[in-house]
Design an enzyme around this catalytic site. Structure first.
Site, PDB file in Angstrom:
ATOM      1  CB  VAL A  14      -0.946   0.007   1.226  1.00  0.00           C
ATOM      2  CG1 VAL A  14      -1.684   1.331   1.333  1.00  0.00           C
ATOM      3  CG2 VAL A  14      -1.937  -1.141   1.148  1.00  0.00           C
ATOM      4  CE  LYS A  38       9.676  -3.218   1.349  1.00  0.00           C
ATOM      5  NZ  LYS A  38       8.581  -3.426   2.305  1.00  0.00           N
ATOM      6  N   GLY A 257     -14.859 -20.084  -7.197  1.00  0.00           N
ATOM      7  CA  GLY A 257     -13.448 -20.437  -7.070  1.00  0.00           C
ATOM      8  C   GLY A 257     -13.218 -21.318  -5.853  1.00  0.00           C
ATOM      9  CB  CYS A 264      -7.718  -7.309   1.826  1.00  0.00           C
ATOM     10  SG  CYS A 264      -6.381  -6.172   1.558  1.00  0.00           S
ATOM     11  CE  LYS A 329      -5.471 -10.129  -6.811  1.00  0.00           C
ATOM     12  NZ  LYS A 329      -6.305  -8.942  -6.894  1.00  0.00           N
TER      13      LYS A 329
END
Ligand code: UDX
Length: 451
Positions: A14, A38, A257, A264, A329
């Site tokens: 995000v 990072k 599915g 989330c 997904k």
């Protein structure tokens, strides 16, 4: 357009999307993260997250001088041009699900502790992470600053289309008890021309849960409807097409599915249940939504049993199964709460031997070798290798490449010609032509219901 100085704390999925996109809208953005390695990678333009367009946007905005990365929120404060103070601080730190389904706010608290007292008067602190109702109020309490406003501005980004969703949002939601601060945050997005809902903080916070839980409910409904279709000889794709033309329902989010997952929906459904519990409200519909999803995973395992053994109670001991797709997904490398992995765990418990393939893990990250296993599932280099000697091939993630696989090559690799397509994405006629038996969800003619 008036550009603002924006500090974003947390360069996860995000935060990085928010930072890069706000920079592309003309704002001066400094992103902070506590992970020094990072930050170093981001400075070199290495983006770890698989998200279309994000790496390009980060590179573009970094070289335009609008986007910089620093280690720690404290360092961000002094990193704006001419040492001017940040005007808006976005909190994009993780809010994982803690005990009892309540979001764990320690990361938010530690940022406030680190920089709360240093913020210039008039700064607006924005909660972007999904947080429990009441967090904006709690953040304000922690801040102990009457001259710094707190605003809730939930994100509605889907993994795999986050940049697109950010720059072309269905709506912008900004909630605060300080109207002026809310309007300043809304103005950051003015160029996008999206409908904007200005509300109080609690409503904005609840709206994020309300949206994600509604989506989860839609999916559980469709999965339950697919099961009913199997029992009454109807076809789910015709049913969803038909109901989707009703504009009050819409065509989106109606694909059955293996269950919904990701970072989330599972977290938010549990968190809202917790919100309801603590408000002494028994949210039966939401509980049923979650239960239906848990059951969906077992239902897939039952389908595998029936297809492979001919019996609902047949044994899967030592049965070799190929799992195509392990992410939650398509279009992401995110494995968090992946239904594919939950199903893999159930199959392994039942004694099956698993081999997986997922296009997200064909190459390693940042020069490293690709993983050889995920969650105990050994990985093959391609779909055909995974299918070698398998007694059934399961399609668990809707990666487009599975549609266009050369299924006749798969047919010659497998031990038994069974394909269980939990996403209904591979054309059953193509499978049949390749000599494979197709089993999908809620499809007329699959004939996998009766024992
Ligand atoms: C979701 C929300 O869509 C987004 O608005 C929010 O900000 C974050 O959570 P994301 O977690 O990226 O986004 O996934 P999403 O695309 O919504 O899919 C959620 C789950 O539902 C996945 O497991 C997906 O495979 C499944 N799904 C989705 C279906 O099974 N059928 C569908 O028709 C759509």
């Amino acid at each position: 357009m008036f550009a603002r100085r924006v500090m974003v704390v947390g360069t996860g999925y995000v935060g990085l999307t928010t930072g890069a996109c706000l920079a592309s809208l003309g704002h001066e953005v400094v992103c902070a993260d506590i992970d020094a390695a990072k930050v170093e990678r981001l400075r070199r333009g290495v983006v770890d997250i698989v998200e279309p367009g994000l790496a390009e946007l980060v590179a573009e905005q970094t070289s335009a001088g609008r986007l910089t990365f620093v280690v720690g929120a404290g360092a961000a404060l002094g990193s704006f041009e001419d040492s001017r103070p940040a005007e808006v601080l976005f909190l994009c730190v993780p809010t994982p699900m803690g005990a009892g389904g309540v979001a764990d706010l320690r990361a938010v608290e530690s940022v406030i502790e680190e920089v709360g007292a240093e913020l210039a008067a008039g700064t607006v602190v924005v909660n972007k992470s999904t947080v429990p109702v009441g967090t904006a109020a709690r953040t304000a309490e922690l801040l102990e600053r009457t001259d710094v406003a707190v605003v809730s501005n939930p994100e509605f980004l889907r993994e795999g289309s986050a940049v697109k969703d950010f720059l072309g949002p269905d709506r912008i939601v900004v909630g605060s008890d300080n109207q002026d601060a809310a309007e300043r945050v809304a103005a950051l997005y003015a160029r996008l021309g999206a409908p904007t809902v200005l509300t109080d903080a609690a409503s904005a916070e609840l709206m994020k849960y309300a949206a994600n839980c509604f989506l989860a409910m839609k999916l559980s409904y469709v999965n339950a409807m697919a099961e009913l279709c199997e029992r009454v000889g109807a076809d789910i794709s015709d049913v969803t097409e038909g109901i989707g033309y009703d504009r009050r329902i819409g065509q989106a989010f109606l694909s059955p599915g293996p269950g919904w997952g990701g970072s989330c929906l599972p977290k938010d459904t549990h968190a809202l249940l917790q919100v309801a519990d603590s408000a002494d409200f028994e949210f039966r519909l939401l509980r049923a939504t979650i239960d239906t999803n848990t059951r969906q995973r077992q239902r897939i395992v039952d389908k595998v049993r029936l297809a492979v053994t001919g019996k609902r109670t047949g044994s899967l001991s030592r049965v070799r199964l190929a799992l195509l797709g392990l992410t939650f997904k398509a279009g992401t490398d995110d494995l968090r709460d992946s239904p594919a992995l939950a199903i893999a765990a159930l199959l392994r418990q039942a004694g099956a031997e698993l081999v997986g393939f997922d296009p997200a893990f064909v190459e390693g990250k940042d020069g490293a070798a690709p993983p050889t296993e995920i969650d105990g599932v050994p990985l093959a280099a391609d779909a055909v290798s995974a299918a070698q000697g398998a007694e059934a091939v399961l399609v668990l993630t809707e990666w487009p490449m599975f549609r266009t696989l050369d299924w006749s090559v798969i047919a010659s690799a497998v031990k038994r010609p069974i394909v269980i397509d939990t996403r209904n994405i591979v054309d059953p006629a193509t499978l049949r032509r390749a000599g494979l038996t197709a089993v999908g969800l809620g499809r007329r003619g699959d004939g996998d219901v009766a024992e």
